[in-house]
Design a protein around this motif. Structure first.
Motif, PDB file in Angstrom:
ATOM      1  N   SER A   1      -3.994   7.914  -0.180  1.00  0.00           N
ATOM      2  CA  SER A   1      -3.537   6.533  -0.038  1.00  0.00           C
ATOM      3  C   SER A   1      -4.016   5.686  -1.204  1.00  0.00           C
ATOM      4  O   SER A   1      -5.028   5.984  -1.837  1.00  0.00           O
ATOM      5  CB  SER A   1      -4.070   5.928   1.262  1.00  0.00           C
ATOM      6  N   GLN A   2      -3.288   4.605  -1.463  1.00  0.00           N
ATOM      7  CA  GLN A   2      -3.679   3.662  -2.525  1.00  0.00           C
ATOM      8  C   GLN A   2      -3.362   2.256  -2.037  1.00  0.00           C
ATOM      9  O   GLN A   2      -2.221   1.968  -1.660  1.00  0.00           O
ATOM     10  CB  GLN A   2      -2.911   3.962  -3.807  1.00  0.00           C
ATOM     11  N   SER A   3      -4.337   1.373  -2.058  1.00  0.00           N
ATOM     12  CA  SER A   3      -4.141  -0.018  -1.652  1.00  0.00           C
ATOM     13  C   SER A   3      -3.897  -0.887  -2.877  1.00  0.00           C
ATOM     14  O   SER A   3      -4.294  -0.543  -3.990  1.00  0.00           O
ATOM     15  CB  SER A   3      -5.371  -0.539  -0.915  1.00  0.00           C
TER      16      SER A   3
ATOM     17  N   VAL B   1      -1.043  -1.887  -4.449  1.00  0.00           N
ATOM     18  CA  VAL B   1      -0.037  -1.441  -5.410  1.00  0.00           C
ATOM     19  C   VAL B   1       0.994  -2.545  -5.600  1.00  0.00           C
ATOM     20  O   VAL B   1       1.443  -3.166  -4.638  1.00  0.00           O
ATOM     21  CB  VAL B   1       0.659  -0.147  -4.912  1.00  0.00           C
TER      22      VAL B   1
ATOM     23  N   ARG C   1       1.252   7.257  -9.966  1.00  0.00           N
ATOM     24  CA  ARG C   1       1.879   8.345  -9.203  1.00  0.00           C
ATOM     25  C   ARG C   1       3.344   8.052  -8.883  1.00  0.00           C
ATOM     26  O   ARG C   1       4.149   8.956  -8.699  1.00  0.00           O
ATOM     27  CB  ARG C   1       1.094   8.579  -7.913  1.00  0.00           C
TER      28      ARG C   1
ATOM     29  N   SER D   1       5.806   0.456 -11.225  1.00  0.00           N
ATOM     30  CA  SER D   1       4.684   0.334 -10.312  1.00  0.00           C
ATOM     31  C   SER D   1       3.365   0.282 -11.064  1.00  0.00           C
ATOM     32  O   SER D   1       3.227   0.855 -12.141  1.00  0.00           O
ATOM     33  CB  SER D   1       4.691   1.537  -9.363  1.00  0.00           C
ATOM     34  N   SER D   2       2.384  -0.358 -10.443  1.00  0.00           N
ATOM     35  CA  SER D   2       1.030  -0.368 -10.994  1.00  0.00           C
ATOM     36  C   SER D   2       0.299   0.926 -10.652  1.00  0.00           C
ATOM     37  O   SER D   2      -0.805   1.161 -11.131  1.00  0.00           O
ATOM     38  CB  SER D   2       0.247  -1.567 -10.447  1.00  0.00           C
ATOM     39  N   TYR D   3       0.913   1.782  -9.852  1.00  0.00           N
ATOM     40  CA  TYR D   3       0.318   3.047  -9.409  1.00  0.00           C
ATOM     41  C   TYR D   3       1.006   4.180 -10.166  1.00  0.00           C
ATOM     42  O   TYR D   3       2.191   4.439  -9.951  1.00  0.00           O
ATOM     43  CB  TYR D   3       0.507   3.180  -7.905  1.00  0.00           C
TER      44      TYR D   3
ATOM     45  N   ASP E   1       0.839  -1.185   0.000  1.00  0.00           N
ATOM     46  CA  ASP E   1       0.000   0.000   0.000  1.00  0.00           C
ATOM     47  C   ASP E   1       0.882   1.245   0.000  1.00  0.00           C
ATOM     48  O   ASP E   1       2.005   1.229   0.507  1.00  0.00           O
ATOM     49  CB  ASP E   1      -0.892   0.025   1.239  1.00  0.00           C
ATOM     50  N   VAL E   2       0.356   2.320  -0.550  1.00  0.00           N
ATOM     51  CA  VAL E   2       1.023   3.623  -0.522  1.00  0.00           C
ATOM     52  C   VAL E   2       0.232   4.491   0.440  1.00  0.00           C
ATOM     53  O   VAL E   2      -0.996   4.583   0.328  1.00  0.00           O
ATOM     54  CB  VAL E   2       1.047   4.263  -1.932  1.00  0.00           C
TER      55      VAL E   2
END
Length: 108
Positions: A53-55, A57, A77, A73-75, A44-45
């Motif tokens: 926040s991002q779960s 990742v 950002r 990364s899959s995120y 998580d970020v």
């Protein structure tokens, strides 16, 4: 056995010998720090001044050279970065640069 069949057999044998010689001549490299950390990691970020926040990742570490990995990364950002690695006691850390990287070998 016909002349054509003999040629095919001889060519096949020659190709097999060349392939065996090529694989024997290719030196096996010793695994390095990049090999030790290469793979996919999920996590998580947490939120910061740049976003929420991002779960879920996924980070993918790919060996790109001796003791060097590229991190994707899959995120969106999180930028794609390349990190040189060095060993510090039981940890693998970034060699230089502004990307924080710490991998504890004791946890794997």
């Amino acid at each position: 056995m016909s002349v054509r069949t003999r040629r095919v057999v001889l060519v096949g044998a020659a190709i097999a010998l060349l392939a065996a010689a090529a694989s024997a001549a290719a030196p096996q490299r010793k695994p390095d720090l990049a090999d030790a950390v290469a793979g996919s990691y999920a996590g998580d970020v947490i939120s910061d001044s740049k976003g929420s926040s991002q779960s879920g990742v996924t980070l993918t570490l790919t060996r790109t050279g001796p003791n060097t990995v590229q991190i994707t990364s899959s995120y969106p950002r999180l930028p794609v970065v390349s990190v040189g690695l060095t060993a510090a006691m039981s940890k693998i850390v970034m060699k230089s640069g502004d990307t924080a990287f710490v991998y504890d070998r004791a946890t794997r």
